[in-house]
Scaffold this motif. Sequence first.
Motif, PDB file in Angstrom:
ATOM      1  N   VAL A   1      44.763  71.535  65.425  1.00  9.85           N
ATOM      2  CA  VAL A   1      45.414  70.223  65.447  1.00  9.85           C
ATOM      3  C   VAL A   1      45.567  69.741  66.889  1.00  9.85           C
ATOM      4  O   VAL A   1      45.271  68.584  67.211  1.00  9.85           O
ATOM      5  N   ILE A   2      46.039  70.629  67.763  1.00  7.35           N
ATOM      6  CA  ILE A   2      46.214  70.273  69.172  1.00  7.35           C
ATOM      7  C   ILE A   2      44.877  69.872  69.801  1.00  7.35           C
ATOM      8  O   ILE A   2      44.786  68.872  70.522  1.00  7.35           O
ATOM      9  N   THR A   3      43.841  70.655  69.521  1.00  9.22           N
ATOM     10  CA  THR A   3      42.518  70.379  70.093  1.00  9.22           C
ATOM     11  C   THR A   3      42.020  68.994  69.700  1.00  9.22           C
ATOM     12  O   THR A   3      41.550  68.215  70.552  1.00  9.22           O
ATOM     13  N   GLN A   4      42.122  68.654  68.415  1.00  9.85           N
ATOM     14  CA  GLN A   4      41.657  67.348  67.960  1.00  9.85           C
ATOM     15  C   GLN A   4      42.534  66.226  68.518  1.00  9.85           C
ATOM     16  O   GLN A   4      42.034  65.184  68.943  1.00  9.85           O
ATOM     17  N   ALA A   5      43.850  66.446  68.523  1.00  7.86           N
ATOM     18  CA  ALA A   5      44.764  65.407  68.993  1.00  7.86           C
ATOM     19  C   ALA A   5      44.648  65.175  70.497  1.00  7.86           C
ATOM     20  O   ALA A   5      44.951  64.079  70.989  1.00  7.86           O
ATOM     21  N   SER A   6      44.202  66.180  71.247  1.00 13.27           N
ATOM     22  CA  SER A   6      44.088  66.030  72.701  1.00 13.27           C
ATOM     23  C   SER A   6      43.121  64.915  73.087  1.00 13.27           C
ATOM     24  O   SER A   6      43.216  64.353  74.186  1.00 13.27           O
ATOM     25  N   ALA A   7      42.223  64.577  72.192  1.00 14.96           N
ATOM     26  CA  ALA A   7      41.264  63.507  72.477  1.00 14.96           C
ATOM     27  C   ALA A   7      41.952  62.150  72.634  1.00 14.96           C
ATOM     28  O   ALA A   7      41.387  61.220  73.209  1.00 14.96           O
ATOM     29  N   MET A   8      43.191  62.035  72.139  1.00 16.46           N
ATOM     30  CA  MET A   8      43.913  60.760  72.196  1.00 16.46           C
ATOM     31  C   MET A   8      44.781  60.632  73.441  1.00 16.46           C
ATOM     32  O   MET A   8      45.532  59.666  73.580  1.00 16.46           O
TER      33      MET A   8
ATOM     34  N   LEU B   1      40.062  64.109  54.542  1.00 17.02           N
ATOM     35  CA  LEU B   1      41.046  63.402  55.355  1.00 17.02           C
ATOM     36  C   LEU B   1      40.987  63.881  56.797  1.00 17.02           C
ATOM     37  O   LEU B   1      41.040  63.078  57.728  1.00 17.02           O
ATOM     38  N   ARG B   2      40.867  65.197  56.966  1.00 15.80           N
ATOM     39  CA  ARG B   2      40.802  65.737  58.318  1.00 15.80           C
ATOM     40  C   ARG B   2      39.547  65.254  59.037  1.00 15.80           C
ATOM     41  O   ARG B   2      39.589  64.901  60.218  1.00 15.80           O
ATOM     42  N   SER B   3      38.434  65.242  58.319  1.00 21.66           N
ATOM     43  CA  SER B   3      37.194  64.740  58.907  1.00 21.66           C
ATOM     44  C   SER B   3      37.344  63.277  59.301  1.00 21.66           C
ATOM     45  O   SER B   3      36.898  62.849  60.370  1.00 21.66           O
ATOM     46  N   SER B   4      38.004  62.510  58.434  1.00 28.19           N
ATOM     47  CA  SER B   4      38.244  61.099  58.721  1.00 28.19           C
ATOM     48  C   SER B   4      39.138  60.954  59.942  1.00 28.19           C
ATOM     49  O   SER B   4      38.899  60.107  60.810  1.00 28.19           O
ATOM     50  N   ASN B   5      40.186  61.785  60.018  1.00 27.60           N
ATOM     51  CA  ASN B   5      41.081  61.741  61.182  1.00 27.60           C
ATOM     52  C   ASN B   5      40.313  62.000  62.473  1.00 27.60           C
ATOM     53  O   ASN B   5      40.494  61.305  63.474  1.00 27.60           O
TER      54      ASN B   5
ATOM     55  N   ILE C   1      48.949  54.427  69.043  1.00 22.49           N
ATOM     56  CA  ILE C   1      48.874  55.479  68.029  1.00 22.49           C
ATOM     57  C   ILE C   1      49.792  55.172  66.855  1.00 22.49           C
ATOM     58  O   ILE C   1      49.458  55.444  65.696  1.00 22.49           O
ATOM     59  N   GLU C   2      50.946  54.588  67.137  1.00 26.15           N
ATOM     60  CA  GLU C   2      51.875  54.223  66.056  1.00 26.15           C
ATOM     61  C   GLU C   2      51.251  53.212  65.099  1.00 26.15           C
ATOM     62  O   GLU C   2      51.560  53.199  63.909  1.00 26.15           O
ATOM     63  N   LEU C   3      50.348  52.370  65.623  1.00 24.96           N
ATOM     64  CA  LEU C   3      49.654  51.413  64.757  1.00 24.96           C
ATOM     65  C   LEU C   3      48.702  52.119  63.795  1.00 24.96           C
ATOM     66  O   LEU C   3      48.332  51.551  62.759  1.00 24.96           O
ATOM     67  N   LEU C   4      48.307  53.344  64.157  1.00 23.97           N
ATOM     68  CA  LEU C   4      47.372  54.111  63.320  1.00 23.97           C
ATOM     69  C   LEU C   4      48.088  55.073  62.380  1.00 23.97           C
ATOM     70  O   LEU C   4      47.454  55.878  61.713  1.00 23.97           O
TER      71      LEU C   4
ATOM     72  N   ASP D   1      46.617  61.635  59.174  1.00 30.97           N
ATOM     73  CA  ASP D   1      47.420  62.714  58.626  1.00 30.97           C
ATOM     74  C   ASP D   1      48.687  62.845  59.479  1.00 30.97           C
ATOM     75  O   ASP D   1      48.641  62.727  60.707  1.00 30.97           O
ATOM     76  N   LYS D   2      49.826  63.101  58.844  1.00 31.14           N
ATOM     77  CA  LYS D   2      51.122  63.126  59.532  1.00 31.14           C
ATOM     78  C   LYS D   2      51.130  64.115  60.693  1.00 31.14           C
ATOM     79  O   LYS D   2      51.626  63.815  61.787  1.00 31.14           O
ATOM     80  N   GLU D   3      50.571  65.293  60.474  1.00 31.12           N
ATOM     81  CA  GLU D   3      50.576  66.318  61.511  1.00 31.12           C
ATOM     82  C   GLU D   3      49.741  65.892  62.714  1.00 31.12           C
ATOM     83  O   GLU D   3      50.163  66.049  63.869  1.00 31.12           O
ATOM     84  N   PHE D   4      48.568  65.315  62.442  1.00 30.25           N
ATOM     85  CA  PHE D   4      47.712  64.842  63.520  1.00 30.25           C
ATOM     86  C   PHE D   4      48.380  63.680  64.253  1.00 30.25           C
ATOM     87  O   PHE D   4      48.326  63.583  65.481  1.00 30.25           O
ATOM     88  N   TYR D   5      48.985  62.802  63.481  1.00 29.71           N
ATOM     89  CA  TYR D   5      49.657  61.631  64.059  1.00 29.71           C
ATOM     90  C   TYR D   5      50.753  62.060  65.027  1.00 29.71           C
ATOM     91  O   TYR D   5      50.835  61.572  66.165  1.00 29.71           O
TER      92      TYR D   5
END
Length: 373
Positions: free
Chosen positions: A213-220, A157-161, A258-261, A266-270
Amino acid sequence: MADRAILIVDDNEINRGILGEIFKDKYAVLEAGNGVEAMQIMDKQTDKLAAVLLDIVMPEMDGYQVLEAMVKKDNLNETIPVLMITADTSTEAERTSYQKGAADVIHKPFDPVIVDRRVARTVELYDHKKHLETQVDDQTRVLKKQFLYLKKQEERLRSSNEKVIDTIATIVEFRNMESSYHLKRIKGFVRILGLTAMNNFPELGLTPHTLEVITQASAMHDIGKISVPDSILLKPGRLSNEEFEVMKSHTTRGTEIIELLKDVQDKEFYEMSLDICRHHHERYDGGGYPDRLKGDENSIGAQLTAIADVYDALVSDRVYKSAYPLDKAYDMIKDGECGVFSQKILACFEFARPDMEKLVNDTKAMEEAEKLK
């Protein structure tokens, strides 16, 4: 029960005979005249023994020595109950027996009913204990398999996120005419700054997991720019007030995207992506947008992304400007020319400067190499 055995250890043959009569209809009866013989039988019949009736006073190897040998032999007394046989009715004899690992004590002369019930009760307790241990072991194995399965599911799931985030963010990069290395630098800067913050300012609450989580989410952070018209997004000159208001809307429009996704993340990533996207243009003095958050009202994830985004904008070529030298970009941020950041974030920026500059130089070298291909 005939497939199970009782081992009677006593140097007195009459005593062995009396005890044997009590159990002959329930167990196979094994006999030993001393401790040495008893240990030899236990070596061969361990799995078969239901209990050991062990006399204390014997030649060659007394009962206490046998019990000590069983303890040394992988705590054998914990799997095979040992009932000590003694004519000594003193408290000291019983205390010593229990301290050395006996399950119970039987006194001479024998009362067949009492002996039978004590042995039956002790065997039943040990059997119940073994059954529970087996159940626990079985459940532990099942839980371990389930844990490993869930762990793999979480990793998938994380890889997919990450793939979803990187793919969408890359689309925005192409439309924004930014370098393909912009996303790599933003995530790299956030990770470098975050590690510095985690090591120097534990009160900020960063952990290896939250930083990832922050590092990956920063891409958005700039996903909302996909809704900004090209005439504004790619304008080479200064934006008018009206155009700047449209550009600023990428923070709120991004959260809508992002809300559409929500259902595919994953809830934390979202939640982290939502926060960073909306608040990466907030400033510590409340002079940012869209919510004019002040001080620590803004999350550490958004603050890290904010300074990383500003730094990358300064050191990169954009349609409206050329890249600033690294020294100049550093001074502009430290002097407050790009908005106010917290003193802790600025301290992290100073500590992390060499690593961040190295990342800039490395990615620019890769870009130049690609152009020459």
